[in-house]
Design a protein around this motif. Structure first.
Motif, PDB file in Angstrom:
ATOM      1  N   CYS B  44      48.022 105.383 102.981  1.00 29.09           N
ATOM      2  CA  CYS B  44      47.320 105.068 101.949  1.00 29.09           C
ATOM      3  C   CYS B  44      45.726 105.478 101.314  1.00 29.09           C
ATOM      4  O   CYS B  44      45.118 105.885 102.598  1.00 29.09           O
ATOM      5  CB  CYS B  44      47.783 103.618 101.736  1.00 29.09           C
ATOM      6  N   ASP B  45      46.092 106.500 100.817  1.00 26.91           N
ATOM      7  CA  ASP B  45      44.606 106.273  99.969  1.00 26.91           C
ATOM      8  C   ASP B  45      43.499 105.497  99.910  1.00 26.91           C
ATOM      9  O   ASP B  45      42.217 105.786  99.998  1.00 26.91           O
ATOM     10  CB  ASP B  45      44.708 107.596  98.851  1.00 26.91           C
ATOM     11  N   SER B  46      43.653 104.648  99.543  1.00 25.29           N
ATOM     12  CA  SER B  46      43.075 103.757  98.878  1.00 25.29           C
ATOM     13  C   SER B  46      43.080 102.569 100.182  1.00 25.29           C
ATOM     14  O   SER B  46      41.919 101.357 100.164  1.00 25.29           O
ATOM     15  CB  SER B  46      43.564 102.397  97.698  1.00 25.29           C
ATOM     16  N   THR B  47      43.907 101.838 100.811  1.00 20.47           N
ATOM     17  CA  THR B  47      44.152 100.998 102.141  1.00 20.47           C
ATOM     18  C   THR B  47      44.029 101.705 103.298  1.00 20.47           C
ATOM     19  O   THR B  47      43.796 100.859 103.965  1.00 20.47           O
ATOM     20  CB  THR B  47      45.166  99.903 101.815  1.00 20.47           C
ATOM     21  N   GLY B  48      44.311 103.136 103.833  1.00 27.17           N
ATOM     22  CA  GLY B  48      44.538 103.068 105.220  1.00 27.17           C
ATOM     23  C   GLY B  48      45.897 102.569 105.644  1.00 27.17           C
ATOM     24  O   GLY B  48      45.608 102.852 107.005  1.00 27.17           O
ATOM     25  N   ALA B 431      53.714  85.886  89.163  1.00 29.41           N
ATOM     26  CA  ALA B 431      53.092  87.039  90.547  1.00 29.41           C
ATOM     27  C   ALA B 431      53.479  88.738  90.662  1.00 29.41           C
ATOM     28  O   ALA B 431      52.929  88.733  91.333  1.00 29.41           O
ATOM     29  CB  ALA B 431      53.065  86.036  91.560  1.00 29.41           C
ATOM     30  N   PHE B 432      54.616  88.357  90.528  1.00 26.23           N
ATOM     31  CA  PHE B 432      55.394  89.584  90.731  1.00 26.23           C
ATOM     32  C   PHE B 432      54.730  90.699  89.965  1.00 26.23           C
ATOM     33  O   PHE B 432      54.510  91.860  89.075  1.00 26.23           O
ATOM     34  CB  PHE B 432      57.031  89.612  90.334  1.00 26.23           C
ATOM     35  N   MET B 433      54.062  90.507  88.037  1.00 28.45           N
ATOM     36  CA  MET B 433      53.756  90.764  87.811  1.00 28.45           C
ATOM     37  C   MET B 433      52.352  91.654  87.957  1.00 28.45           C
ATOM     38  O   MET B 433      51.661  92.474  87.752  1.00 28.45           O
ATOM     39  CB  MET B 433      53.726  90.292  85.887  1.00 28.45           C
ATOM     40  N   GLY B 434      51.810  90.687  88.353  1.00 30.81           N
ATOM     41  CA  GLY B 434      50.857  90.737  89.108  1.00 30.81           C
ATOM     42  C   GLY B 434      50.426  91.559  90.704  1.00 30.81           C
ATOM     43  O   GLY B 434      49.433  92.884  90.501  1.00 30.81           O
ATOM     44  N   LEU B 435      51.664  91.409  91.011  1.00 29.64           N
ATOM     45  CA  LEU B 435      51.390  92.854  92.080  1.00 29.64           C
ATOM     46  C   LEU B 435      52.057  93.945  91.723  1.00 29.64           C
ATOM     47  O   LEU B 435      51.272  95.323  92.739  1.00 29.64           O
ATOM     48  CB  LEU B 435      52.542  92.065  93.233  1.00 29.64           C
ATOM     49  N   THR B 436      53.124  94.099  90.553  1.00 29.92           N
ATOM     50  CA  THR B 436      53.012  95.557  90.014  1.00 29.92           C
ATOM     51  C   THR B 436      52.164  96.376  90.111  1.00 29.92           C
ATOM     52  O   THR B 436      51.946  97.413  89.978  1.00 29.92           O
ATOM     53  CB  THR B 436      53.624  95.372  88.770  1.00 29.92           C
ATOM     54  N   PRO B 441      50.178 101.943  90.839  1.00 32.43           N
ATOM     55  CA  PRO B 441      48.418 102.638  91.970  1.00 32.43           C
ATOM     56  C   PRO B 441      48.911 102.880  93.199  1.00 32.43           C
ATOM     57  O   PRO B 441      48.830 103.911  93.545  1.00 32.43           O
ATOM     58  CB  PRO B 441      47.754 101.835  91.770  1.00 32.43           C
ATOM     59  N   LEU B 442      50.003 102.008  94.432  1.00 32.09           N
ATOM     60  CA  LEU B 442      48.971 102.063  95.402  1.00 32.09           C
ATOM     61  C   LEU B 442      50.852 102.995  96.006  1.00 32.09           C
ATOM     62  O   LEU B 442      50.613 103.955  96.925  1.00 32.09           O
ATOM     63  CB  LEU B 442      49.806 100.942  96.126  1.00 32.09           C
ATOM     64  N   LEU B 443      51.783 102.531  94.885  1.00 30.55           N
ATOM     65  CA  LEU B 443      53.229 103.165  95.590  1.00 30.55           C
ATOM     66  C   LEU B 443      53.726 104.517  94.824  1.00 30.55           C
ATOM     67  O   LEU B 443      54.548 105.699  95.204  1.00 30.55           O
ATOM     68  CB  LEU B 443      54.799 102.184  95.957  1.00 30.55           C
ATOM     69  N   PHE B 444      53.442 104.471  93.653  1.00 34.43           N
ATOM     70  CA  PHE B 444      53.641 105.397  92.298  1.00 34.43           C
ATOM     71  C   PHE B 444      52.379 106.524  92.463  1.00 34.43           C
ATOM     72  O   PHE B 444      53.397 106.797  92.087  1.00 34.43           O
ATOM     73  CB  PHE B 444      54.467 105.263  91.488  1.00 34.43           C
ATOM     74  N   ARG B 445      51.657 105.976  92.782  1.00 34.04           N
ATOM     75  CA  ARG B 445      50.338 106.968  92.522  1.00 34.04           C
ATOM     76  C   ARG B 445      49.634 107.087  91.681  1.00 34.04           C
ATOM     77  O   ARG B 445      49.655 108.271  90.976  1.00 34.04           O
ATOM     78  CB  ARG B 445      50.442 107.613  93.838  1.00 34.04           C
ATOM     79  N   LYS B 446      49.884 106.767  90.947  1.00 41.34           N
ATOM     80  CA  LYS B 446      49.536 106.421  89.191  1.00 41.34           C
ATOM     81  C   LYS B 446      48.748 105.074  88.348  1.00 41.34           C
ATOM     82  O   LYS B 446      48.507 104.292  88.718  1.00 41.34           O
ATOM     83  CB  LYS B 446      50.905 106.558  88.420  1.00 41.34           C
ATOM     84  N   LEU B 527      54.090 105.011  84.615  1.00 43.34           N
ATOM     85  CA  LEU B 527      54.632 105.914  85.408  1.00 43.34           C
ATOM     86  C   LEU B 527      54.834 107.232  84.938  1.00 43.34           C
ATOM     87  O   LEU B 527      55.207 108.389  85.483  1.00 43.34           O
ATOM     88  CB  LEU B 527      56.224 105.274  86.093  1.00 43.34           C
ATOM     89  N   LEU B 528      54.791 107.276  83.373  1.00 45.07           N
ATOM     90  CA  LEU B 528      55.419 108.862  82.454  1.00 45.07           C
ATOM     91  C   LEU B 528      54.206 109.750  82.258  1.00 45.07           C
ATOM     92  O   LEU B 528      54.057 110.628  82.754  1.00 45.07           O
ATOM     93  CB  LEU B 528      56.172 108.347  80.543  1.00 45.07           C
ATOM     94  N   ILE B 529      53.121 109.337  81.957  1.00 42.44           N
ATOM     95  CA  ILE B 529      52.055 109.812  81.266  1.00 42.44           C
ATOM     96  C   ILE B 529      50.448 109.172  82.562  1.00 42.44           C
ATOM     97  O   ILE B 529      49.472 110.000  82.322  1.00 42.44           O
ATOM     98  CB  ILE B 529      51.647 109.525  79.962  1.00 42.44           C
ATOM     99  N   GLY B 530      50.539 108.552  83.243  1.00 41.73           N
ATOM    100  CA  GLY B 530      49.704 107.670  84.127  1.00 41.73           C
ATOM    101  C   GLY B 530      48.767 109.020  85.096  1.00 41.73           C
ATOM    102  O   GLY B 530      49.379 109.620  85.493  1.00 41.73           O
ATOM    103  N   LYS B 531      47.187 109.252  85.265  1.00 43.75           N
ATOM    104  CA  LYS B 531      47.604 109.863  86.368  1.00 43.75           C
ATOM    105  C   LYS B 531      47.067 109.957  87.762  1.00 43.75           C
ATOM    106  O   LYS B 531      47.223 108.650  87.499  1.00 43.75           O
ATOM    107  CB  LYS B 531      45.444 109.880  86.089  1.00 43.75           C
ATOM    108  N   SER B 532      48.151 110.924  87.923  1.00 43.17           N
ATOM    109  CA  SER B 532      47.880 110.688  89.337  1.00 43.17           C
ATOM    110  C   SER B 532      46.743 109.865  90.343  1.00 43.17           C
ATOM    111  O   SER B 532      46.299 110.876  90.106  1.00 43.17           O
ATOM    112  CB  SER B 532      48.578 112.202  89.474  1.00 43.17           C
ATOM    113  N   ASN B 533      47.193 109.690  91.270  1.00 36.81           N
ATOM    114  CA  ASN B 533      45.957 109.289  91.914  1.00 36.81           C
ATOM    115  C   ASN B 533      45.641 110.037  93.693  1.00 36.81           C
ATOM    116  O   ASN B 533      45.516 109.002  94.449  1.00 36.81           O
ATOM    117  CB  ASN B 533      45.141 107.836  92.175  1.00 36.81           C
ATOM    118  N   ALA B 534      47.197 110.551  93.667  1.00 33.36           N
ATOM    119  CA  ALA B 534      47.181 111.529  95.164  1.00 33.36           C
ATOM    120  C   ALA B 534      45.871 111.836  95.731  1.00 33.36           C
ATOM    121  O   ALA B 534      45.149 112.305  94.917  1.00 33.36           O
ATOM    122  CB  ALA B 534      48.208 112.217  94.618  1.00 33.36           C
ATOM    123  N   GLY B 535      45.094 111.511  96.957  1.00 32.81           N
ATOM    124  CA  GLY B 535      44.501 112.140  97.113  1.00 32.81           C
ATOM    125  C   GLY B 535      42.976 110.845  96.890  1.00 32.81           C
ATOM    126  O   GLY B 535      42.088 111.566  98.056  1.00 32.81           O
TER     127      GLY B 535
END
Lengths: 174, 595
Positions: B44-48, B431-436, B441-446, B527-535
């Motif tokens: 993971c690029d954010s958490t390692g 809580a589920f919304m908070g986790l989302t 960002p972490l698993l869809f990388r946006k 998910l549709l138009i967010g900026k990718s944070n991969a890398g």
């Protein structure tokens, strides 16, 4: 760190305020638990769940006999029935009405038999807001003492089909 | 041969401990430990942390389906709120009950189960450095759940299952309704099996050192309770399905209620355990919080597993045919030991945040740590609101209404949905919304779009749900029944004030719906138009705090922590609890004597 494995020696007893809080919370839980048996011994409002198996048709027959023997009038086409003070009273729930209208005396204690002819129903006595479940096949007996005179409304509070909200009845206390 | 392999594994395991990520430790054949695999995972690029790509895929599709069901349930919700708002009374009764059925199943079952499967897959892979046990099993689980949910929703819209969530016998729906529920339940069990199998493989091949992380522990508690709940579901739903097909006679309605609620209420305890695990997870991600004492937190989860499973009684407190002793013992989860567990979490979660904030230098006064907290992070505000709503409204009302005798003045009134919307919506869903806000960002990388709107979303949703729950509770205290399309036929039985509270319910429902809609739009839009944070590390709420740092011990418990702010907060909580609890006994004493 809740996302990483803890250190090897993580098994430790709590300290300080955390320990105190656990103690207080446990004490409060015990108070709440003991309130229930206490109220059964010294309180006046309890649900004992007294009930007897009964065939719906059989129960209907008993209600009809009860109405025949004790009818004193009529309200909107529904018989008004006055049971003997301190005696047995019957109330039938069905889609979508309560039968009959009971007329009780304040201060007397009645054994009120309630059951359903068809689906599950719920008796909600308003504006007192006393609520009990009514099931087909179960003669639910409430030993109840009306303490205030007036005209009360009974609504069904268990979903029983499309006409559920129309299932409204009356109860009179003198 | 075998023992040689095992030796090799333990060597690998010790390598893993020192493993700087990406370093070459792949000499072994350990195909379960992510960090030693050549492919099938990414760092993971954010958490390692290592992310299993199989798990990531199934987390994604389960989460997407969860959000779809949330939207369906939400549209039903706004229609219901506008109907119970008596002045509006939007829907005719047939559509009210149809939408109520749809709402209950999509919100309480589909949204939550799909999301929970996603949480389980995360907790058993990334946190344990383990590969997901099986793609095939995950597909079977997902397929069964999706088909089942589709069947249920179709048959509801066809008007052949107007039986509400509980479908109390002798009320009967189309067989496809029961079959759909059975498919969802079995599919969930299959997913839970995948979780346990992954746990087993991770342990067997030592993909991690020592005990599992607290979040995985909490998720395991949720999974264990889920198995018990879903078995009750099988016991009650299979005979009911067979009855609906005309193969067997009608099951007893009382028996149905008791076993159905073994499914229905216990599912809510799955939600509680999953929600608390998420509290700990988001507290760590947003503030770097560590549990003060692992033994206490884990012990509280064990209390859930042991005692929360007898909550079926909460629904039978004024039923015929079950005795008072049974009711008292079961309704109190055996002397409230599961309530004790929640009260412990309610202390340890804020206390761990307080300690983390103070450690980072926010030591001003009693509440300086709280005002300096990362409020601009919607995940953080969502879990704070979740803790507060769950505890102060959901928890206090739940224990009180579930008191055997007090239930007489609460059963089947609007007080009940007033309570559980505070637990399962204000608590779990929030809580589920908070986790989302981290899952995307972490698993869809946006990175999230429209961050300003995201920041107000938890407040809007929480405000709406709180207003609605309070409105429901007060209307219910005046005797207004739940699950009723219209109170007009008994209008004279209620005071005029009831319309104020039903109005609160309506307005709160509208606000909560807007909050839900905003959440769905932000998430789907990202998910549709967010900026990718991969890398690169995620940007929207900043990099998760402190992860991967091993310099501060995680077990705690050695030193005594000073948490004056939390002490005051739980003190206020206890006073509110006691006042509400005894006020209800007083109200009960005013009604007619009955036994």
């Amino acid at each position: 760190m809740s996302l990483e494995s803890p250190e090897k020696d993580w098994f430790k007893s709590p300290k300080g305020t955390e320990r105190v809080w656990i103690g207080i919370a446990l004490a409060w839980c015990l108070v709440m638990f003991l309130m229930m048996p206490y109220w059964h011994l010294f309180g006046k409002q309890n649900s004992t769940g007294e009930a007897y198996k009964v065939e719906p048709r059989q129960f209907e027959e008993r209600v009809n006999q009860f109405v025949e023997a004790n009818q004193v009038g009529e309200l909107d086409g529904v018989p008004v029935v006055e049971p003997a003070p301190g005696g047995e009273a019957y109330l039938l729930a069905r889609m979508w009405s309560w039968y009959p209208v009971l007329k009780l005396r304040a201060g007397e204690t009645y054994r009120l038999h309630i059951s359903s002819l068809d689906l599950q129903h719920g008796i909600s006595l308003l504006p007192m807001n006393m609520n009990f479940q009514v099931l087909p096949g179960y003669d639910h007996v409430l030993t109840i003492t009306p303490t205030s005179a007036g005209e009360y409304t009974i609504v069904c509070n268990e979903f029983c089909g499309i006409g559920h909200s129309l299932m409204v009845g009356k109860l009179i206390v003198e | 041969m075998k023992s040689e392999a095992e030796n090799e594994m333990s060597d690998v395991a010790s390598d893993v401990r020192e493993c700087t990520l990406g370093a070459d430790t792949t000499e072994s054949s350990n195909r379960w430990s992510l960090r030693t695999l050549a492919s099938g995972w990414r760092k993971c690029d954010s958490t390692g942390l290592p992310v299993c790509l199989d798990a990531q895929f199934f987390i994604r599709i389960n989460a997407v389906f969860a959000v779809i069901f949330l939207l369906i349930g939400g549209i039903a919700a706004i229609l219901l709120a506008l109907t119970r708002w008596e002045t509006v009374n939007l829907l005719p009764s047939d559509w009210f009950y149809r939408m109520l059925t749809l709402h209950g199943l999509n919100m309480l079952i589909f949204w939550i189960l799909f999301f929970e499967i996603a949480v389980l897959y995360f907790a058993c892979t990334t946190l344990l450095n383990a590969k997901l046990f099986s793609r095939k099993v995950a597909w079977v689980s997902f397929g069964m759940m999706a088909v089942g949910a589709g069947m249920v929703n179709t048959v509801i819209f066809q008007g052949q299952a107007d039986v509400l969530l509980t479908s109390y016998l002798p009320l009967l729906a189309h067989p496809a309704f029961y079959l759909g529920i059975i498919l969802v339940a079995v599919g969930t069990l299959v997913g839970v099996f995948n979780f346990f199998a992954t746990l087993y493989m991770a342990r067997r091949y030592r993909t991690y050192i020592g005990s599992v992380p607290l979040v995985t522990f909490g998720a395991t508690a949720a999974a264990i309770i889920a198995v018990v709940a879903l078995l009750h579901g099988a016991i009650v739903m299979i005979p009911t399905f067979m009855y609906s097909m005309g193969w067997v006679g009608q099951p007893d309605p009382m028996w149905y209620r008791m076993i159905w609620w073994g499914l229905g209420h216990q599912s809510q305890q799955v939600n509680v355990a999953a929600m608390v695990a998420i509290w700990y997870m988001v507290a760590t991600l947003t503030t770097g919080a560590k549990p003060l004492n692992e033994t206490v937190c884990r012990g509280a989860f064990v209390l859930y597993i042991l005692f929360i499973n007898i909550a079926s009684a909460h629904h039978l407190l004024v039923d015929p045919g079950v005795g008072a002793t049974w009711k008292i013992w079961n309704t109190s989860y055996a002397m409230y030991l599961a309530v004790l567990a929640s009260m412990i979490h309610g202390f340890t979660v804020p206390a761990s945040v307080e300690v983390a904030m103070r450690r980072n230098g926010h030591i001003k006064g009693i509440f300086g740590w709280l005002t300096a907290a990362p409020w601009r992070n919607p995940a953080f505000s969502a879990i704070v609101l979740s803790v507060v709503i769950f505890g102060f409204i959901g928890g206090i009302t739940g224990v009180t209404l579930g008191t055997q005798q007090i239930n007489i003045i609460a059963h089947n009134t609007l007080r009940i949905p007033g309570h559980f919307h505070a637990t399962v919506v204000g608590g779990t869903t929030l809580a589920f919304m908070g986790l989302t806000y981290y899952v995307v960002p972490l698993l869809f990388r946006k990175d999230y779009i429209l961050k300003r709107l995201a920041r107000i979303q938890p407040w809007l949703f929480a405000g709406g749900i709180t207003l609605m729950s309070v409105g429901k509770s007060f209307a219910g205290s005046m005797g207004v029944a739940r699950r009723t399309s219209d109170i007009e036929p008994a209008a004279e039985a209620y005071g005029a004030a009831v319309h104020v509270f039903l109005g609160m319910l309506g307005v709160g429902g509208v606000l909560a719906f807007l909050g839900l809609l905003l959440f769905v739009l932000l998430t789907v839009g990202t998910l549709l138009i967010g900026k990718s944070n991969a890398g690169r590390p995620m940007e929207c709420w900043g990099k998760p705090v402190d992860l991967g740092r091993h310099d501060t011990p995680s077990s705690g418990g050695e030193e005594e922590h000073k948490t004056p702010g939390t002490v005051i907060l739980v003190g206020i909580f206890l006073i509110a609890f006691a006042v509400y609890y005894f006020a209800n006994w007083t109200a009960l004493a005013d009604v007619w004597p009955v036994r």
